[in-house]
Design a protein around this motif. Structure first.
Motif, PDB file in Angstrom:
ATOM      1  N   GLN A 171       0.810  -1.212   0.000  1.00 28.10           N
ATOM      2  CA  GLN A 171       0.000   0.000   0.000  1.00 28.10           C
ATOM      3  C   GLN A 171       0.854   1.278   0.000  1.00 28.10           C
ATOM      4  N   LEU A 172       2.152   1.130   0.207  1.00 30.51           N
ATOM      5  CA  LEU A 172       3.069   2.276   0.240  1.00 30.51           C
ATOM      6  C   LEU A 172       4.000   2.333  -0.957  1.00 30.51           C
ATOM      7  N   ARG A 173       4.249   1.199  -1.569  1.00 29.07           N
ATOM      8  CA  ARG A 173       5.320   1.092  -2.559  1.00 29.07           C
ATOM      9  C   ARG A 173       5.175   2.119  -3.686  1.00 29.07           C
ATOM     10  N   ASP A 174       6.261   2.815  -3.953  1.00 33.30           N
ATOM     11  CA  ASP A 174       6.372   3.823  -5.017  1.00 33.30           C
ATOM     12  C   ASP A 174       5.643   5.124  -4.709  1.00 33.30           C
ATOM     13  N   ARG A 175       5.097   5.263  -3.497  1.00 32.66           N
ATOM     14  CA  ARG A 175       4.320   6.464  -3.174  1.00 32.66           C
ATOM     15  C   ARG A 175       5.134   7.451  -2.325  1.00 32.66           C
ATOM     16  N   PRO A 176       5.058   8.726  -2.645  1.00 30.05           N
ATOM     17  CA  PRO A 176       5.630   9.727  -1.749  1.00 30.05           C
ATOM     18  C   PRO A 176       4.895   9.701  -0.407  1.00 30.05           C
ATOM     19  N   LEU A 177       5.635   9.944   0.662  1.00 32.26           N
ATOM     20  CA  LEU A 177       5.060   9.934   2.001  1.00 32.26           C
ATOM     21  C   LEU A 177       5.181  11.300   2.664  1.00 32.26           C
TER      22      LEU A 177
ATOM     23  N   ILE B 170      10.273   7.545  -0.124  1.00 33.60           N
ATOM     24  CA  ILE B 170       9.524   6.452  -0.749  1.00 33.60           C
ATOM     25  C   ILE B 170       9.822   5.201   0.066  1.00 33.60           C
ATOM     26  N   CYS B 171       8.785   4.568   0.586  1.00 33.08           N
ATOM     27  CA  CYS B 171       8.978   3.409   1.473  1.00 33.08           C
ATOM     28  C   CYS B 171       8.647   2.126   0.726  1.00 33.08           C
ATOM     29  N   ASP B 172       9.704   1.424   0.303  1.00 33.36           N
ATOM     30  CA  ASP B 172       9.527   0.205  -0.480  1.00 33.36           C
ATOM     31  C   ASP B 172       9.921  -1.056   0.273  1.00 33.36           C
ATOM     32  N   ASP B 173      10.451  -0.927   1.480  1.00 32.18           N
ATOM     33  CA  ASP B 173      10.931  -2.116   2.175  1.00 32.18           C
ATOM     34  C   ASP B 173      10.757  -1.969   3.686  1.00 32.18           C
ATOM     35  N   THR B 174      10.896  -3.090   4.366  1.00 32.57           N
ATOM     36  CA  THR B 174      10.681  -3.120   5.810  1.00 32.57           C
ATOM     37  C   THR B 174      11.715  -2.283   6.544  1.00 32.57           C
TER      38      THR B 174
ATOM     39  N   THR C 165      13.111   0.502   5.625  1.00 34.40           N
ATOM     40  CA  THR C 165      12.715   1.909   5.580  1.00 34.40           C
ATOM     41  C   THR C 165      11.556   2.171   6.531  1.00 34.40           C
ATOM     42  N   LEU C 166      10.581   1.274   6.543  1.00 34.81           N
ATOM     43  CA  LEU C 166       9.430   1.435   7.431  1.00 34.81           C
ATOM     44  C   LEU C 166       9.869   1.455   8.894  1.00 34.81           C
ATOM     45  N   ALA C 167      10.789   0.558   9.254  1.00 32.24           N
ATOM     46  CA  ALA C 167      11.296   0.517  10.624  1.00 32.24           C
ATOM     47  C   ALA C 167      12.128   1.754  10.944  1.00 32.24           C
ATOM     48  N   TYR C 168      12.884   2.246   9.959  1.00 33.45           N
ATOM     49  CA  TYR C 168      13.682   3.446  10.192  1.00 33.45           C
ATOM     50  C   TYR C 168      12.784   4.645  10.470  1.00 33.45           C
ATOM     51  N   LEU C 169      11.676   4.751   9.745  1.00 32.44           N
ATOM     52  CA  LEU C 169      10.750   5.856   9.996  1.00 32.44           C
ATOM     53  C   LEU C 169      10.220   5.789  11.422  1.00 32.44           C
ATOM     54  N   ALA C 170       9.908   4.582  11.900  1.00 28.88           N
ATOM     55  CA  ALA C 170       9.453   4.423  13.284  1.00 28.88           C
ATOM     56  C   ALA C 170      10.563   4.813  14.257  1.00 28.88           C
ATOM     57  N   GLU C 171      11.805   4.454  13.939  1.00 29.17           N
ATOM     58  CA  GLU C 171      12.927   4.828  14.797  1.00 29.17           C
ATOM     59  C   GLU C 171      13.060   6.348  14.879  1.00 29.17           C
ATOM     60  N   GLN C 172      12.634   7.033  13.842  1.00 27.74           N
ATOM     61  CA  GLN C 172      12.647   8.489  13.823  1.00 27.74           C
ATOM     62  C   GLN C 172      11.376   9.075  14.446  1.00 27.74           C
ATOM     63  N   ALA C 173      10.630   8.226  15.166  1.00 23.99           N
ATOM     64  CA  ALA C 173       9.395   8.637  15.846  1.00 23.99           C
ATOM     65  C   ALA C 173       8.329   9.111  14.879  1.00 23.99           C
ATOM     66  N   CYS C 174       8.371   8.572  13.659  1.00 19.53           N
ATOM     67  CA  CYS C 174       7.272   8.813  12.723  1.00 19.53           C
ATOM     68  C   CYS C 174       6.142   7.870  13.140  1.00 19.53           C
ATOM     69  N   VAL C 175       5.231   8.379  13.934  1.00 15.61           N
ATOM     70  CA  VAL C 175       4.129   7.562  14.428  1.00 15.61           C
ATOM     71  C   VAL C 175       3.167   7.238  13.296  1.00 15.61           C
ATOM     72  N   THR C 176       2.883   8.239  12.444  1.00 14.95           N
ATOM     73  CA  THR C 176       1.851   8.066  11.417  1.00 14.95           C
ATOM     74  C   THR C 176       2.356   8.479  10.043  1.00 14.95           C
ATOM     75  N   PRO C 177       2.685   7.542   9.167  1.00 16.52           N
ATOM     76  CA  PRO C 177       2.975   7.896   7.782  1.00 16.52           C
ATOM     77  C   PRO C 177       1.674   8.106   6.999  1.00 16.52           C
ATOM     78  N   HIS C 178       1.665   9.156   6.199  1.00 16.20           N
ATOM     79  CA  HIS C 178       0.551   9.434   5.298  1.00 16.20           C
ATOM     80  C   HIS C 178       1.044   9.262   3.862  1.00 16.20           C
ATOM     81  N   ARG C 179       0.226   8.703   3.019  1.00 11.71           N
ATOM     82  CA  ARG C 179       0.655   8.411   1.654  1.00 11.71           C
ATOM     83  C   ARG C 179      -0.065   9.292   0.635  1.00 11.71           C
ATOM     84  N   TRP C 180       0.623   9.561  -0.466  1.00 14.77           N
ATOM     85  CA  TRP C 180      -0.017  10.188  -1.605  1.00 14.77           C
ATOM     86  C   TRP C 180      -1.010   9.202  -2.228  1.00 14.77           C
ATOM     87  N   LEU C 181      -1.946   9.723  -2.997  1.00 13.55           N
ATOM     88  CA  LEU C 181      -2.901   8.886  -3.722  1.00 13.55           C
ATOM     89  C   LEU C 181      -2.403   8.569  -5.125  1.00 13.55           C
TER      90      LEU C 181
END
Length: 304
Positions: free
Chosen positions: A48-54, A99-103, A105-121
């Motif tokens: 649901q995130l792949r290739d999308r700006p966040l 752009i979050c294409d892998d686990t 990156t997703l974990a790194y965003l959480a490590e940066q205290a990104c609680v809620t990523p929002h995605r482009w449509l």
């Protein structure tokens, strides 16, 4: 407090700094817990995130530590292995998005205290042409969630009549999202005009229960059919994202038949309770892989 913790994710080694830092103080949820959540949902979330700006909503001091950092431009200290995409803004400048294409990156965003990523449509390669249309069903303050479930049935029913399969998701905040997959042929202007017209049809059919009025004072207890996210550069909360609210509710995909559950509400699933749901079948697994064209739907809508 532990200063650092290293975790291995694929071929990456991620250093989690201050893993015991409380991000949800009243719930005892730490940064390490947030990282673990995003690792656990990555299999379902990444498609649901792949290739999308966040857009990143970060809470480095915890959800009670003041206003969040809302960041579109990727900070300079992010590692170079994280994928980026530079996209224009309305004023002609360029913003470089994650752009979050892998686990990892997703974990790194959480490590940066990104609680809620929002995605482009839309995706980064064709940012003007969305492959998602979203109707946000926003209840009146203090309303029973049955109103939202009722609105979702009518919204999905209209989309069925127009030949557009739809998906449903609790937002983790107050309402539900109805999501339609598109084929990326129509631009944002076309998609937004279509979404606005569909919302108007629903509001005209059910003027006592549904509205397209943006001003809260004009909604008069009705469910607001919000289509404003269907525009260039706008974002929506990502599936399986955590919300910065008490209890750490999670935006969670649901099946349509779950609308019949009187216990359904926007914050039904949390970080603490999502595990059992992940063990069940993916409610979005049966949806068409290819998005639909709006052309036939536009003709059908014009006849209503």
């Amino acid at each position: 407090m532990t200063e650092t913790r290293e975790i291995r994710i694929g071929r990456r080694t991620l250093t989690v700094r201050r893993p015991d830092k409380l991000l949800f103080p009243d719930d005892g949820i730490t940064k390490a817990d947030l990282v673990d959540h995003y690792r656990s949902v990555s299999r379902r979330m990444l498609p649901q995130l792949r290739d999308r700006p966040l857009m990143m909503v970060r809470h480095p001091d915890g959800i009670d530590g003041g206003p969040p950092l809302v960041q579109k431009n990727i900070p300079g200290h992010f590692p170079d292995w994280i994928r980026r995409a530079g996209l224009r803004t309305a004023d002609g400048t360029t913003v470089t998005h994650v752009i979050c294409d892998d686990t990892a990156t997703l974990a790194y965003l959480a490590e940066q205290a990104c609680v809620t990523p929002h995605r482009w449509l839309s995706r980064a390669d064709r940012p003007d042409h969305p492959d998602r249309l979203i109707v946000d069903l926003d209840p009146a303050e203090g309303a029973d969630f049955e109103d939202v479930r009722w609105a979702a049935r009518r919204t999905c029913g209209l989309l069925d009549d127009l030949g557009l399969p739809s998906q449903l998701m609790t937002t983790g905040s107050s309402g539900l999202h109805v999501v339609v997959g598109l084929d990326r042929q129509a631009d944002f202007g076309t998609v937004r005009a279509f979404a606005r017209r569909a919302a108007e049809v629903l509001a005209l059919r059910h003027p006592d229960r549904l509205t397209t009025e943006q001003r809260k004072a004009d909604r008069k207890g009705r469910v607001y059919l919000d289509v404003q996210r269907n525009a260039y550069g706008q974002t929506a909360v990502a599936p399986y994202a955590v919300r910065a609210l008490p209890g750490a509710p999670v935006a969670t995909p649901i099946a349509r038949e779950e609308l019949d559950d009187p216990g359904l509400h926007a914050r039904r699933w949390t970080m603490a309770t999502l595990g059992d749901r992940l063990a069940d079948a993916d409610p979005w697994a049966g949806m068409p892989r290819r998005g639909r064209s709006l052309r036939t739907a536009e003709r059908r809508l014009a006849d209503l």
